[in-house]
Design a protein around this motif. Structure first.
Motif, short mmCIF file in Angstrom:
data_model
loop_
_atom_site.label_atom_id
_atom_site.label_comp_id
_atom_site.label_asym_id
_atom_site.label_seq_id
_atom_site.Cartn_x
_atom_site.Cartn_y
_atom_site.Cartn_z
N CYS A 1 -13.55 -41.15 55.65
CA CYS A 1 -14.71 -41.61 56.42
C CYS A 1 -15.64 -40.43 56.70
O CYS A 1 -16.87 -40.54 56.53
CB CYS A 1 -14.25 -42.27 57.72
N ILE A 2 -15.08 -39.33 57.10
CA ILE A 2 -15.88 -38.13 57.38
C ILE A 2 -16.61 -37.68 56.13
O ILE A 2 -17.80 -37.38 56.16
CB ILE A 2 -14.98 -37.00 57.95
N ARG A 3 -15.90 -37.63 55.01
CA ARG A 3 -16.50 -37.21 53.74
C ARG A 3 -17.66 -38.12 53.36
O ARG A 3 -18.75 -37.66 52.99
CB ARG A 3 -15.45 -37.19 52.64
N LEU A 4 -17.44 -39.43 53.44
CA LEU A 4 -18.50 -40.37 53.08
C LEU A 4 -19.66 -40.30 54.04
O LEU A 4 -20.82 -40.42 53.64
CB LEU A 4 -17.93 -41.79 52.98
N ASN A 5 -19.38 -40.09 55.34
CA ASN A 5 -20.46 -39.89 56.32
C ASN A 5 -21.32 -38.70 55.94
O ASN A 5 -22.56 -38.77 55.98
CB ASN A 5 -19.89 -39.63 57.72
N GLN A 6 -20.67 -37.60 55.58
CA GLN A 6 -21.42 -36.38 55.24
C GLN A 6 -22.24 -36.58 53.97
O GLN A 6 -23.41 -36.18 53.91
CB GLN A 6 -20.47 -35.20 55.10
N ASP A 7 -21.64 -37.18 52.96
CA ASP A 7 -22.37 -37.42 51.70
C ASP A 7 -23.54 -38.36 51.95
O ASP A 7 -24.65 -38.13 51.44
CB ASP A 7 -21.44 -38.02 50.64
N CYS A 8 -23.31 -39.41 52.71
CA CYS A 8 -24.36 -40.38 53.00
C CYS A 8 -25.49 -39.74 53.79
O CYS A 8 -26.67 -39.95 53.48
CB CYS A 8 -23.77 -41.58 53.75
N ALA A 9 -25.13 -38.95 54.79
CA ALA A 9 -26.16 -38.27 55.59
C ALA A 9 -27.04 -37.39 54.72
O ALA A 9 -28.27 -37.39 54.86
CB ALA A 9 -25.50 -37.45 56.70
N ASP A 10 -26.43 -36.63 53.83
CA ASP A 10 -27.19 -35.73 52.96
C ASP A 10 -28.12 -36.52 52.02
O ASP A 10 -29.28 -36.16 51.83
CB ASP A 10 -26.27 -34.83 52.14
N LEU A 11 -27.59 -37.58 51.42
CA LEU A 11 -28.41 -38.38 50.51
C LEU A 11 -29.53 -39.11 51.25
O LEU A 11 -30.65 -39.20 50.75
CB LEU A 11 -27.55 -39.37 49.74
N CYS A 12 -29.24 -39.61 52.44
CA CYS A 12 -30.27 -40.29 53.22
C CYS A 12 -31.39 -39.33 53.60
O CYS A 12 -32.57 -39.68 53.50
CB CYS A 12 -29.67 -40.92 54.47
N ALA A 13 -31.03 -38.13 54.03
CA ALA A 13 -32.06 -37.15 54.41
C ALA A 13 -32.90 -36.77 53.19
O ALA A 13 -34.14 -36.68 53.29
CB ALA A 13 -31.41 -35.92 55.03
N ALA B 1 -29.38 -44.00 44.51
CA ALA B 1 -28.22 -43.20 44.91
C ALA B 1 -27.96 -43.34 46.41
O ALA B 1 -26.81 -43.45 46.85
CB ALA B 1 -28.42 -41.73 44.53
N CYS B 2 -29.01 -43.36 47.18
CA CYS B 2 -28.88 -43.51 48.63
C CYS B 2 -28.28 -44.87 48.96
O CYS B 2 -27.37 -44.96 49.81
CB CYS B 2 -30.25 -43.34 49.29
N ALA B 3 -28.75 -45.91 48.32
CA ALA B 3 -28.21 -47.25 48.57
C ALA B 3 -26.72 -47.31 48.25
O ALA B 3 -25.93 -47.90 49.00
CB ALA B 3 -28.97 -48.30 47.74
N GLU B 4 -26.30 -46.67 47.18
CA GLU B 4 -24.89 -46.66 46.81
C GLU B 4 -24.06 -45.87 47.81
O GLU B 4 -22.98 -46.30 48.22
CB GLU B 4 -24.71 -46.08 45.40
N ALA B 5 -24.55 -44.72 48.25
CA ALA B 5 -23.85 -43.93 49.26
C ALA B 5 -23.73 -44.73 50.55
O ALA B 5 -22.67 -44.71 51.21
CB ALA B 5 -24.58 -42.61 49.51
N CYS B 6 -24.78 -45.43 50.92
CA CYS B 6 -24.75 -46.25 52.13
C CYS B 6 -23.74 -47.38 52.00
O CYS B 6 -23.01 -47.69 52.95
CB CYS B 6 -26.13 -46.82 52.43
N ARG B 7 -23.68 -48.01 50.84
CA ARG B 7 -22.73 -49.10 50.61
C ARG B 7 -21.30 -48.60 50.78
O ARG B 7 -20.49 -49.20 51.50
CB ARG B 7 -22.92 -49.70 49.22
N LEU B 8 -20.99 -47.48 50.14
CA LEU B 8 -19.64 -46.93 50.22
C LEU B 8 -19.28 -46.49 51.63
O LEU B 8 -18.16 -46.72 52.11
CB LEU B 8 -19.49 -45.76 49.24
N CYS B 9 -20.22 -45.84 52.30
CA CYS B 9 -19.98 -45.37 53.66
C CYS B 9 -19.79 -46.56 54.60
O CYS B 9 -18.89 -46.55 55.46
CB CYS B 9 -21.13 -44.48 54.12
#
Length: 133
Positions: A54-66, A89-97
């Motif tokens: 969860c932490i990893r996906l949060n960090q990846d998602c935060a970076d891609l969203c920014a 890519a952002c949409a996919e990171a958000c979906r996974l997170c």
């Protein structure tokens, strides 16, 4: 959240704002903030070991969203191909997170809130992709 308001003042836009893209920019920054906070809250939980993904996906998602928010905010010149790919890519990171946070949402309120932000951002990115030529 005021991307539409400020983008409308840009000399290259001249008042004609892509509202779906402006909404997406706002959702990207909101989601990035939510993911940073959720990752930090996960680190504070007693069961932190079970929250590593969860932490990893949060960090990846935060970076891609920014990054998506910043790239989509630039109105001087054009780079629609990169904007489109970044939003996808952002949409996919958000979906996974969101999926991961939803697994923990019953136990951790911060994960439930983060999952909601991720779903809104995923939806906004997918809608904006359709409007970027």
């Amino acid at each position: 959240m005021h991307a539409q308001e400020i983008i409308s003042t840009h000399p290259h836009v001249r008042g004609s704002v892509n509202t779906a893209l402006a909404r997406c920019i706002d959702e990207c920054y909101d989601c990035a903030q939510s993911c940073v906070i959720c990752a930090d809250a996960c680190l504070g939980e007693d069961m932190v070991q079970e929250l590593l993904q969860c932490i990893r996906l949060n960090q990846d998602c935060a970076d891609l969203c920014a990054a998506a928010g910043a790239i989509a905010s630039r109105r001087t010149g054009s780079n629609e191909g990169v904007i489109r790919l970044t939003l996808q890519a952002c949409a996919e990171a958000c979906r996974l997170c969101a999926e991961e946070c939803e697994r923990h949402g019953d136990m951790h309120e911060h994960c439930r809130i983060c999952a909601e932000a991720c779903r809104r951002c995923e939806e906004a990115c997918n809608a904006a992709v359709q409007t970027v030529q």
